[in-house]
Motif scaffolding. Structure first.
Motif, PDB file in Angstrom:
ATOM      1  N   UNK A  76       0.815  -1.222   0.000  1.00 20.58           N
ATOM      2  CA  UNK A  76       0.000   0.000   0.000  1.00 20.58           C
ATOM      3  C   UNK A  76       0.851   1.276   0.000  1.00 20.58           C
ATOM      4  N   UNK A  77       1.961   1.265   0.724  1.00 21.32           N
ATOM      5  CA  UNK A  77       2.841   2.443   0.749  1.00 21.32           C
ATOM      6  C   UNK A  77       3.466   2.705  -0.621  1.00 21.32           C
ATOM      7  N   UNK A  78       3.848   1.632  -1.324  1.00 18.63           N
ATOM      8  CA  UNK A  78       4.384   1.786  -2.684  1.00 18.63           C
ATOM      9  C   UNK A  78       3.328   2.420  -3.588  1.00 18.63           C
ATOM     10  N   UNK A  79       2.121   1.904  -3.514  1.00 24.51           N
ATOM     11  CA  UNK A  79       1.015   2.424  -4.316  1.00 24.51           C
ATOM     12  C   UNK A  79       0.813   3.912  -4.031  1.00 24.51           C
ATOM     13  N   UNK A  80       0.796   4.271  -2.760  1.00 28.03           N
ATOM     14  CA  UNK A  80       0.575   5.666  -2.380  1.00 28.03           C
ATOM     15  C   UNK A  80       1.701   6.569  -2.887  1.00 28.03           C
ATOM     16  N   UNK A  81       2.939   6.068  -2.891  1.00 24.99           N
ATOM     17  CA  UNK A  81       4.061   6.863  -3.421  1.00 24.99           C
ATOM     18  C   UNK A  81       3.878   7.092  -4.913  1.00 24.99           C
ATOM     19  N   UNK A  82       3.454   6.058  -5.620  1.00 26.65           N
ATOM     20  CA  UNK A  82       3.226   6.184  -7.063  1.00 26.65           C
ATOM     21  C   UNK A  82       2.121   7.203  -7.333  1.00 26.65           C
ATOM     22  N   UNK A  83       1.037   7.109  -6.586  1.00 30.00           N
ATOM     23  CA  UNK A  83      -0.054   8.070  -6.752  1.00 30.00           C
ATOM     24  C   UNK A  83       0.449   9.484  -6.458  1.00 30.00           C
ATOM     25  N   UNK A  84       1.281   9.636  -5.450  1.00 35.56           N
ATOM     26  CA  UNK A  84       1.858  10.941  -5.137  1.00 35.56           C
ATOM     27  C   UNK A  84       2.668  11.500  -6.299  1.00 35.56           C
ATOM     28  N   UNK A  85       3.451  10.644  -6.944  1.00 31.91           N
ATOM     29  CA  UNK A  85       4.226  11.092  -8.105  1.00 31.91           C
ATOM     30  C   UNK A  85       3.298  11.472  -9.259  1.00 31.91           C
ATOM     31  N   UNK A  86       2.224  10.735  -9.422  1.00 29.35           N
ATOM     32  CA  UNK A  86       1.269  11.066 -10.470  1.00 29.35           C
ATOM     33  C   UNK A  86       0.615  12.423 -10.197  1.00 29.35           C
ATOM     34  N   UNK A  87       0.211  12.639  -8.963  1.00 33.10           N
ATOM     35  CA  UNK A  87      -0.377  13.934  -8.592  1.00 33.10           C
ATOM     36  C   UNK A  87       0.630  15.056  -8.832  1.00 33.10           C
ATOM     37  N   UNK A  88       1.881  14.852  -8.433  1.00 39.03           N
ATOM     38  CA  UNK A  88       2.916  15.864  -8.641  1.00 39.03           C
ATOM     39  C   UNK A  88       3.124  16.146 -10.131  1.00 39.03           C
ATOM     40  N   UNK A  89       3.125  15.092 -10.933  1.00 36.31           N
ATOM     41  CA  UNK A  89       3.275  15.247 -12.385  1.00 36.31           C
ATOM     42  C   UNK A  89       2.141  16.081 -12.957  1.00 36.31           C
ATOM     43  N   UNK A  90       0.911  15.696 -12.641  1.00 34.96           N
ATOM     44  CA  UNK A  90      -0.243  16.397 -13.199  1.00 34.96           C
ATOM     45  C   UNK A  90      -0.319  17.836 -12.703  1.00 34.96           C
TER      46      UNK A  90
END
Length: 122
Positions: A76-90
């Motif tokens: 779950x922490x890996x998933x949340x980090x990926x989502x964070x990077x996606x949010x930062x990108x967008x």
């Protein structure tokens, strides 16, 4: 106007995918997931998938999210980090918060297909 159009169609989505992968492969906690991976191929598949799920004209023909992430041990922490990077990108690309939320909701709907490992006990 569809989310696909609001994200800049295929060119905008490809730009976001390229920036996103630059971020995740540079993240020391996520980089190991991409060792030995054909990143240009992965970027093409990810772009096609996102074009389709955002209402664009591409029919994605790659593996399902569950198949593509099976055996990777994503927590779950890996998933949340990926989502964070996606949010930062967008965010960096100037995508409105409402559209970022829509992309995040689409990704979160597939969380159980992607997260395959529990958090380690500490």
């Amino acid at each position: 106007m569809s989310l696909y159009e609001r994200l800049g169609q295929e060119v905008g989505i490809r730009t976001a995918v390229d920036d996103f992968y630059a971020r995740v492969v540079s993240d020391p906690q996520l980089a190991h997931f991409f060792e030995g991976i054909d990143l240009p191929r992965l970027r093409r598949h990810q772009t096609a998938l996102l074009v389709q799920v955002t209402g664009g004209p591409v029919d994605y023909s790659g593996r399902s999210l569950a198949e593509g992430h099976a055996g990777l041990g994503i927590t779950p922490a890996d998933f949340d980090r990926v989502v964070g990077h996606l949010v930062d990108t967008l965010t960096a690309l100037g995508v409105p918060a409402e559209d970022i939320g829509e992309v995040g909701a689409a990704l979160t709907a597939h969380r159980d297909d992607i997260v395959t490992a529990a958090e380690p006990v500490r």
